[in-house]
Scaffold this active site. Structure first.
Site, short mmCIF file in Angstrom:
data_model
loop_
_atom_site.label_atom_id
_atom_site.label_comp_id
_atom_site.label_asym_id
_atom_site.label_seq_id
_atom_site.Cartn_x
_atom_site.Cartn_y
_atom_site.Cartn_z
N HIS A 85 0.85 -1.19 0.00
CA HIS A 85 0.00 0.00 0.00
C HIS A 85 0.89 1.24 0.00
O HIS A 85 1.94 1.26 0.63
CB HIS A 85 -0.92 -0.01 1.23
CG HIS A 85 -1.98 1.04 1.14
ND1 HIS A 85 -1.75 2.35 1.47
CD2 HIS A 85 -3.26 0.98 0.70
CE1 HIS A 85 -2.85 3.05 1.26
NE2 HIS A 85 -3.78 2.25 0.79
N GLU A 87 0.76 3.93 1.53
CA GLU A 87 1.10 4.49 2.85
C GLU A 87 2.26 3.73 3.48
O GLU A 87 3.06 4.29 4.22
CB GLU A 87 -0.15 4.50 3.75
CG GLU A 87 -1.13 5.58 3.29
CD GLU A 87 -2.59 5.32 3.61
OE1 GLU A 87 -2.89 4.43 4.43
OE2 GLU A 87 -3.43 6.01 3.01
N GLU A 151 -3.48 2.23 -7.54
CA GLU A 151 -3.88 3.34 -6.67
C GLU A 151 -2.94 4.52 -6.91
O GLU A 151 -1.86 4.57 -6.30
CB GLU A 151 -3.81 2.91 -5.21
CG GLU A 151 -4.72 1.75 -4.87
CD GLU A 151 -5.08 1.75 -3.40
OE1 GLU A 151 -6.28 1.76 -3.11
OE2 GLU A 151 -4.19 1.78 -2.55
N GLY A 157 -7.10 9.28 -0.45
CA GLY A 157 -7.48 10.09 0.70
C GLY A 157 -7.49 11.58 0.41
O GLY A 157 -7.57 12.40 1.33
C1 PEP Z 1 -6.80 3.16 0.16
O1 PEP Z 1 -6.54 3.32 1.35
O2 PEP Z 1 -6.39 2.14 -0.43
C2 PEP Z 1 -7.58 4.18 -0.54
C3 PEP Z 1 -7.79 4.07 -1.83
O3 PEP Z 1 -8.04 5.24 0.22
P1 PEP Z 1 -9.21 6.30 -0.19
O4 PEP Z 1 -10.34 5.50 -0.79
O5 PEP Z 1 -9.57 6.94 1.12
O6 PEP Z 1 -8.60 7.24 -1.18
#
Ligand code: PEP
Length: 225
Positions: A85, A87, A151, A157
């Protein structure tokens, strides 16, 4: 069938986890996965949905304070895990190499894997999106239990969503590199979920913030059908 996964990040202890499942409903015709924090996994596996962790270590056991091994997840009934991910890449030193090691260990233990890839805003602006995706996807193992989540980091976020066309283009590239299902993640909400998931190469969604509320996550699951 689309796959919709909810990543709760560092939200919801066991009590809030059980309250979520009391209120959450999903229609037939969509595969649903939820990814609570480690301490809430055991509460969540008693419910009817497949439960994934948010991270896993590559070693079977050892002196790795704060980490959790794949076999430990299997022992409590967890069915899979996220790896890579953004993060984790941004704040915890995750690299392409450690993402690959985590994915391999999880698959070997029989867990499903959702492996996350995506470019930062600076990389997109510098025209490096394709190169970044090629580099990140190259190390991800090929396995029938593995799914990739695209992503774009600038959309996570932030409320900024890739347009369906931008997402489709990235998904088509990823699928040309790695034959697997590819989920889109980045500010997916009930209002934009159907249009994103209507794209031919978008096989579902990885949802962060909007998966915390049972009503909004239910609405996204309905949009996937
Ligand atoms: C995620 O945490 O994988 C994500 C896509 O977050 P958000 O939907 O809040 O952008």
């Amino acid at each position: 069938m689309k796959l919709v996964a909810g990543n709760w990040k560092m939200f919801k202890g066991p009590t809030e986890t059980l309250a979520f499942f009391d209120a959450f409903e999903a229609p037939d015709g969509v595969e649903v996965v939820l990814c609570p924090p480690f301490v809430s996994l055991e509460a969540a596996v008693g419910e009817e949905w497949p439960i994934y962790a948010q991270n896993v270590h590559w070693a079977a056991e050892g002196a790795f304070t704060g980490e959790v091994a794949a076999a430990m997840l299997v022992e409590i009934g967890v069915q899979g895990t996220l790896v890579g991910h953004s993060e984790r890449r941004q704040h915890f030193g995750e690299t392409d190499d450690t993402v690959a090691r985590r994915a391999e260990a999880a698959l070997e233990a029989g867990l499903g894997v959702i492996a996350c890839v995506g470019e930062t805003e600076a990389e997109r602006e510098a025209g490096e999106t394709e190169g970044v995706l090629r580099r990140q996807v190259a190390v991800i193992p090929r396995h029938e239990q593995l799914v990739i989540a695209y992503e774009p980091v600038w959309a996570i976020g932030t409320g900024k969503t890739a347009t369906p066309q931008m997402a489709q283009q990235a998904h088509a590239l990823i699928k040309s590199l790695h034959p697997t299902r590819v989920l889109y993640g980045g500010s997916v909400k009930p209002e934009n979920a159907a249009e994103l998931m209507a794209q031919p190469d978008i096989d579902g969604a990885l949802v962060g913030g909007a998966s915390l509320d049972p009503a909004s996550f239910s609405a996204i699951c309905r949009a996937a059908v």
